[in-house]
Design a protein around this motif. Structure first.
Motif, PDB file in Angstrom:
ATOM      1  N   SER A   9      -0.154   4.423   4.394  1.00 25.90           N
ATOM      2  CA  SER A   9      -1.383   4.094   4.390  1.00 25.90           C
ATOM      3  C   SER A   9      -1.716   3.139   5.774  1.00 25.90           C
ATOM      4  O   SER A   9      -3.011   3.013   5.998  1.00 25.90           O
ATOM      5  CB  SER A   9      -1.667   2.873   3.428  1.00 25.90           C
ATOM      6  N   PRO A  23      -2.974  -0.775  -7.714  1.00 28.47           N
ATOM      7  CA  PRO A  23      -3.725  -1.660  -6.368  1.00 28.47           C
ATOM      8  C   PRO A  23      -3.893  -2.938  -7.047  1.00 28.47           C
ATOM      9  O   PRO A  23      -3.937  -3.398  -7.997  1.00 28.47           O
ATOM     10  CB  PRO A  23      -5.233  -1.132  -6.721  1.00 28.47           C
ATOM     11  N   GLY A  67       0.928  -1.127   0.034  1.00 25.43           N
ATOM     12  CA  GLY A  67      -0.132  -0.033   0.113  1.00 25.43           C
ATOM     13  C   GLY A  67       0.793   1.170  -0.005  1.00 25.43           C
ATOM     14  O   GLY A  67       2.022   1.145   0.202  1.00 25.43           O
ATOM     15  N   LYS A  88      -5.407  -0.339   2.188  1.00 25.53           N
ATOM     16  CA  LYS A  88      -5.793   0.602   1.281  1.00 25.53           C
ATOM     17  C   LYS A  88      -6.163   2.019   1.984  1.00 25.53           C
ATOM     18  O   LYS A  88      -6.547   2.056   2.942  1.00 25.53           O
ATOM     19  CB  LYS A  88      -7.288   0.255   0.688  1.00 25.53           C
ATOM     20  N   PRO A 110      -6.092  -9.443  -4.027  1.00 23.52           N
ATOM     21  CA  PRO A 110      -5.360  -9.623  -2.582  1.00 23.52           C
ATOM     22  C   PRO A 110      -6.189 -10.610  -1.743  1.00 23.52           C
ATOM     23  O   PRO A 110      -7.636 -10.771  -1.978  1.00 23.52           O
ATOM     24  CB  PRO A 110      -5.435  -8.085  -1.987  1.00 23.52           C
ATOM     25  N   VAL A 150      -8.403  -7.141   2.159  1.00 22.91           N
ATOM     26  CA  VAL A 150      -8.117  -5.592   1.894  1.00 22.91           C
ATOM     27  C   VAL A 150      -8.359  -4.881   3.246  1.00 22.91           C
ATOM     28  O   VAL A 150      -9.633  -5.286   3.967  1.00 22.91           O
ATOM     29  CB  VAL A 150      -9.127  -4.834   0.878  1.00 22.91           C
ATOM     30  N   VAL A 157      -1.825  -8.692   1.622  1.00 21.21           N
ATOM     31  CA  VAL A 157      -2.796  -7.766   2.280  1.00 21.21           C
ATOM     32  C   VAL A 157      -2.837  -6.476   1.594  1.00 21.21           C
ATOM     33  O   VAL A 157      -1.741  -5.843   1.517  1.00 21.21           O
ATOM     34  CB  VAL A 157      -2.729  -7.731   3.789  1.00 21.21           C
ATOM     35  N   TYR A 158      -3.817  -6.082   1.046  1.00 19.19           N
ATOM     36  CA  TYR A 158      -3.777  -4.483   0.558  1.00 19.19           C
ATOM     37  C   TYR A 158      -4.269  -3.611   1.725  1.00 19.19           C
ATOM     38  O   TYR A 158      -5.420  -3.660   1.961  1.00 19.19           O
ATOM     39  CB  TYR A 158      -4.688  -4.450  -0.696  1.00 19.19           C
ATOM     40  N   LYS A 193       0.675   0.173   6.708  1.00 23.31           N
ATOM     41  CA  LYS A 193       1.457  -1.149   6.748  1.00 23.31           C
ATOM     42  C   LYS A 193       2.064  -1.408   7.998  1.00 23.31           C
ATOM     43  O   LYS A 193       1.986  -2.416   8.682  1.00 23.31           O
ATOM     44  CB  LYS A 193       2.398  -1.315   5.528  1.00 23.31           C
ATOM     45  N   ASP A 222      -9.159  -1.249   4.730  1.00 21.11           N
ATOM     46  CA  ASP A 222      -9.297   0.067   4.317  1.00 21.11           C
ATOM     47  C   ASP A 222      -9.000   0.876   5.597  1.00 21.11           C
ATOM     48  O   ASP A 222     -10.006   0.824   6.540  1.00 21.11           O
ATOM     49  CB  ASP A 222     -10.675   0.204   3.778  1.00 21.11           C
TER      50      ASP A 222
END
Ligand SMILES: Nc1ncnc2c1ncn2[C@@H]1O[C@H](COP(=O)(O)OP(=O)(O)O)[C@@H](O)[C@H]1O
Ligand SMILES: [Mg+2]
Length: 201
Positions: A36, A164, A32, A129, A168, A171, A126-127, A38, A173
């Protein structure tokens, strides 16, 4: 190359290590934008697992750039080499049964494919986001302000591309969830993957 003879058969097996630890290894790869969340989520999740008696580690992109990857910049080639090295280290750790978090921007599909190629099914992608604007507002490291002043070349999301992830495993967010909720969601998602093969004797 022909003079190099790796002898993997002399090593104890991964399952021997996993039985000792009472867990299964996994690489939880958080990608990300900068800021973001992480590192924050990796640290929160690691702390909970540690308290539960799990053996964990974090490979943080920023930290590794002060040592192992200190000779790399942010060109496409250097980002590829950065991810290759992190993936190789993660591969060693996961082969010892360690729950390994990677926090690294990993901005393009090509980079994530490289990690997937080296880690296979051990990779849990894992995104993390958050929009460029949200990260810019947080600007934890002051990088967005520098980028706005044109002081950072190849800044991810600006003149360095961020694609993106397509598919994944999870996600998170971080504009919608709190740090605690994001960490909890992550831990729930990996719970079945890290539990031991069989009870310890
Ligand atoms: N839900 C959330 N998850 C993670 N971080 C969050 C969240 N909401 C706000 N933040 C804040 O965003 C920032 C993320 O910084 P960091 O974890 O260093 O980002 P990265 O490692 O992705 O560059 C921290 O200041 C953190 O407190
Ligand atoms: Mg970080």
């Amino acid at each position: 190359m022909s003079n190099i003879h790796p002898e993997f058969h002399r090593f104890l097996h991964r399952q021997d290590k996993e039985n000792l630890l009472g867990q299964r290894g996994i690489v939880v790869w958080l990608c990300g934008l900068s800021g973001s969340g992480k590192s924050t989520i990796a640290n929160a999740a690691e702390r909970v697992l540690h308290q539960q008696g799990r053996f964990t580690t974090i490979l943080d992109g920023d930290n590794l750039r002060t040592g192992l990857n200190s000779n790399l910049g942010f060109s496409d080639d250097d980002r590829l080499e950065n991810i290759r090295r992190i993936s190789e280290v993660a591969k060693v750790f996961v082969s010892q049964g360690i729950i390994t978090f990677v926090s690294a921007i990993t901005p393009r599909g090509e980079l994530r494919d490289l990690a997937r190629g080296l880690l296979g099914n051990d990779l849990f992608e894992v995104y993390v986001k958050a929009s460029y604007e949200a990260c810019e507002q947080r600007d934890v490291k002051g990088l967005y302000a520098k980028a706005a002043r044109g002081e950072i070349a190849h800044f991810t999301g600006k003149d360095g591309s961020f694609e993106p992830p397509n598919n994944p495993d999870l996600v998170l967010d971080t504009e919608k969830s709190s740090i605690e909720d994001a960490a909890f969601e992550l831990l729930e998602a990996i719970r079945g993957k890290i539990s031991a093969h069989r009870p310890l004797v």
